[in-house]
Design an enzyme around this catalytic site. Structure first.
Site, mmCIF file in Angstrom:
data_model
loop_
_atom_site.group_PDB
_atom_site.id
_atom_site.type_symbol
_atom_site.label_atom_id
_atom_site.label_comp_id
_atom_site.label_asym_id
_atom_site.label_seq_id
_atom_site.Cartn_x
_atom_site.Cartn_y
_atom_site.Cartn_z
ATOM 1 N N ARG A 116 41.665 18.381 -7.836
ATOM 2 C CA ARG A 116 42.498 19.025 -6.814
ATOM 3 C C ARG A 116 43.564 18.083 -6.298
ATOM 4 N NH1 ARG A 116 38.178 22.059 -3.190
ATOM 5 N NH2 ARG A 116 39.672 23.745 -3.078
ATOM 6 N N GLN A 122 47.456 23.200 -8.570
ATOM 7 C CA GLN A 122 47.197 24.131 -7.458
ATOM 8 C C GLN A 122 47.168 25.591 -7.913
ATOM 9 O OE1 GLN A 122 49.781 23.332 -4.101
ATOM 10 N NE2 GLN A 122 48.976 21.264 -3.910
ATOM 11 N N ASP A 125 43.693 26.520 -9.219
ATOM 12 C CA ASP A 125 42.571 26.078 -8.403
ATOM 13 C C ASP A 125 41.738 27.273 -7.935
ATOM 14 O OD1 ASP A 125 40.870 25.049 -6.524
ATOM 15 O OD2 ASP A 125 42.392 23.897 -5.452
ATOM 16 N N SER A 128 40.023 27.067 -4.421
ATOM 17 C CA SER A 128 40.882 27.387 -3.277
ATOM 18 C C SER A 128 41.161 28.880 -3.197
ATOM 19 C CB SER A 128 42.220 26.637 -3.374
ATOM 20 O OG SER A 128 42.019 25.287 -3.082
ATOM 21 N N TYR A 228 37.421 15.715 -0.716
ATOM 22 C CA TYR A 228 36.103 16.265 -0.415
ATOM 23 C C TYR A 228 35.354 15.366 0.562
ATOM 24 C CZ TYR A 228 36.566 19.425 -4.370
ATOM 25 O OH TYR A 228 36.975 20.410 -5.229
HETATM 26 P P1 NAD Z 1 34.469 22.139 0.522
HETATM 27 O O1 NAD Z 1 34.296 23.606 0.267
HETATM 28 O O2 NAD Z 1 33.810 21.180 -0.404
HETATM 29 O O3 NAD Z 1 33.948 21.817 1.998
HETATM 30 C C1 NAD Z 1 34.359 22.577 3.107
HETATM 31 C C2 NAD Z 1 34.582 21.681 4.294
HETATM 32 O O4 NAD Z 1 33.345 21.223 4.816
HETATM 33 C C3 NAD Z 1 35.401 20.432 3.991
HETATM 34 O O5 NAD Z 1 36.567 20.442 4.788
HETATM 35 C C4 NAD Z 1 34.454 19.294 4.347
HETATM 36 O O6 NAD Z 1 35.125 18.168 4.877
HETATM 37 C C5 NAD Z 1 33.572 19.954 5.386
HETATM 38 N N1 NAD Z 1 32.307 19.258 5.678
HETATM 39 C C6 NAD Z 1 31.446 18.656 4.820
HETATM 40 N N2 NAD Z 1 30.402 18.116 5.503
HETATM 41 C C7 NAD Z 1 30.599 18.407 6.822
HETATM 42 C C8 NAD Z 1 29.876 18.126 8.012
HETATM 43 N N3 NAD Z 1 28.726 17.437 8.024
HETATM 44 N N4 NAD Z 1 30.403 18.571 9.185
HETATM 45 C C9 NAD Z 1 31.553 19.269 9.218
HETATM 46 N N5 NAD Z 1 32.276 19.554 8.126
HETATM 47 C C10 NAD Z 1 31.813 19.131 6.944
HETATM 48 O O7 NAD Z 1 35.985 21.764 0.604
HETATM 49 P P2 NAD Z 1 37.271 22.618 0.229
HETATM 50 O O8 NAD Z 1 37.557 23.547 1.335
HETATM 51 O O9 NAD Z 1 37.113 23.198 -1.112
HETATM 52 O O10 NAD Z 1 38.406 21.515 0.139
HETATM 53 C C11 NAD Z 1 38.421 20.383 0.935
HETATM 54 C C12 NAD Z 1 39.819 19.855 1.041
HETATM 55 O O11 NAD Z 1 40.348 19.563 -0.239
HETATM 56 C C13 NAD Z 1 40.814 20.811 1.640
HETATM 57 O O12 NAD Z 1 40.772 20.896 3.003
HETATM 58 C C14 NAD Z 1 42.099 20.195 1.177
HETATM 59 O O13 NAD Z 1 42.522 19.190 2.055
HETATM 60 C C15 NAD Z 1 41.736 19.587 -0.116
HETATM 61 N N6 NAD Z 1 42.369 20.377 -1.168
HETATM 62 C C16 NAD Z 1 43.503 19.876 -1.738
HETATM 63 C C17 NAD Z 1 44.133 20.592 -2.701
HETATM 64 C C18 NAD Z 1 45.371 20.071 -3.321
HETATM 65 O O14 NAD Z 1 45.966 19.184 -2.800
HETATM 66 N N7 NAD Z 1 45.763 20.603 -4.456
HETATM 67 C C19 NAD Z 1 43.638 21.809 -3.125
HETATM 68 C C20 NAD Z 1 42.476 22.291 -2.537
HETATM 69 C C21 NAD Z 1 41.843 21.554 -1.555
#
Ligand code: NAD
Length: 371
Positions: A116, A122, A125, A128, A228
């Site tokens: 990611r 993107q 993905d 997402s 992550y």
């Molecule tokens: P995810 O589904 O793995 O996790 C969901 C959320 O849970 C995350 O924000 C994580 O920090 C949070 N989390 C984990 N343990 C926790 C705890 N103990 N207490 C509270 N929160 C906790 O993550 P996701 O939503 O698939 O993606 C995470 C991040 O990846 C996104 O927010 C984004 O910044 C990044 N991302 C980047 C791209 C890109 O740049 N192309 C694309 C997709 C996602």
């Protein structure tokens, strides 16, 4: 080349890996076989696939008799043809399942593994595109299951207070949950282990609740890896649980989305916190499939415990099957297009590509990438 799209068979899976839009693009240079009824769960009639250039086939066996098979999940491994390419959500953390797929001798791409951090990825993905839908649907479910309004209303019969919504985990799903709850007029606060999301939460009009880091180690782990989260030290988790408790007992709705890739979901809400919540409050736990963020959540069910409704329904994107399929199918098409020669349409595997290589999960009869 022949591209096959079998109907999904997992219980409750209504999505489909190709839509008439993506079939039309693929059919320009390939033969596309779609199993009859594959789009039914997403309200896509067979005739629309035919109009887009697909050949309809009666069975999954015929759809899988192809050079490239597109799936939401993997078809049953025994349907896969040795030497074919499989693209889908192959559940790479499920070792046994991935090995069963690998043994068929397919070149399998697990879209969950797509890096990611590579920005041109993107558009491919799937985590997402589907988490976004789950975040939206979590709020809609909560609104439907709660005996209260979301917005603040001033009526002739008196004033109604806005619902208080708490979002735990502000990744893709959590941020969409905040945006959706905001549109419905709720007052929202959110928290996440990663400090980087504070600005995103605030830009959506929610309050970010911080659990301060007391050591350098805590701060460093909280930064996460590749976007992550990583598992936090026990002491931080304890302090977080206290902060969560204080906020949750005032909330009308709690939506939890916290995940750590490849691990059971972190427990954020104890039974004691559920006990302390308002009668009639609703919790939607989007991590239910990974063990749940909430103590007492029941996977796949809505139950009432201590007067609080606990929603552990799985696969929420499948309940918005039309848009979920449209977005998923574009993700799949964009990923496949990386490997198709633009002129000849021939498939070329370039493992040095920074999106293709890391997403390759099995090849030559073996698992090549651990989830
Ligand atoms: P995810 O589904 O793995 O996790 C969901 C959320 O849970 C995350 O924000 C994580 O920090 C949070 N989390 C984990 N343990 C926790 C705890 N103990 N207490 C509270 N929160 C906790 O993550 P996701 O939503 O698939 O993606 C995470 C991040 O990846 C996104 O927010 C984004 O910044 C990044 N991302 C980047 C791209 C890109 O740049 N192309 C694309 C997709 C996602």
């Amino acid at each position: 080349m022949r591209i096959g799209v079998p109907a999904e068979t997992r219980a409750g899976e209504t999505r489909v890996a190709a839509t008439p839009e993506t079939v039309k693009k693929l059919a320009a240079k390939n033969q596309v076989r779609v199993q009859a009824g594959a789009g039914a769960g997403a309200s896509i009639p067979d005739r629309d696939y035919q109009a887009a250039g697909a050949q309809l086939v009666a069975s999954a066996q015929e759809a899988c008799d192809a050079d490239i098979v597109l799936g939401v999940r993997s078809p049953q491994p025994d349907l896969l043809r040795s030497g074919s390419v499989l693209i889908g959500m192959l559940d790479p953390y499920n070792r046994e399942w991935l090995e069963a797929i690998a043994r068929r001798g397919v070149t399998g791409f697990a879209l969950e593994l797509l890096p990611r951090t590579v920005s041109r990825g993107q558009a491919m993905d799937v985590l997402s595109s589907q988490a976004n839908i789950a975040g939206y649907k979590a709020v809609i479910l909560a609104a439907a299951e709660m005996g209260k309004y979301f917005p603040m209303l001033m009526t002739a019969a008196g004033t109604v207070k806005a619902a208080r919504v708490r979002v735990l985990g502000a990744g893709v799903a959590g941020l969409q949950a905040i945006a959706t709850a905001k549109r419905l007029g709720a007052v929202i606060d959110a928290s996440d282990v990663r400090p980087a999301v504070k600005e995103q939460v605030e830009s959506l009009g929610a309050k970010f609740v911080e659990v301060p880091y007391l050591t350098e180690e805590e701060r460093e782990i909280a930064e996460g890896k590749g976007g992550y989260a990583r598992p936090m030290p026990a002491d931080w988790m304890r302090r977080q649980a206290e902060a969560v408790h204080q906020r949750a007992i005032q909330a009308d709705v709690v939506i939890t989305t916290a995940l750590i890739p490849g691990r059971p979901a972190p427990k954020l809400i104890s039974e004691n916190t559920v006990k302390g919540m308002k009668p009639g409050a609703v919790i939607v736990d989007l991590a239910a499939e990974q063990g749940g963020n909430v103590e007492g959540i029941e996977r796949g069910r809505i139950v009432v415990k201590h007067g609080v409704k606990l929603i552990g329904l799985e696969n929420l994107p499948a309940s918005v099957a039309g848009d979920a399929s449209a977005l998923y199918a574009r993700n799949v098409y964009n990923f496949l297009a990386l490997m198709l020669d633009p002129k000849s349409g021939e498939f070329k595997l370039d493992k040095s590509d920074d999106l293709v290589g890391p997403t390759l999960a099995c090849e030559g009869g073996a698992v090549v990438k651990k989830g």
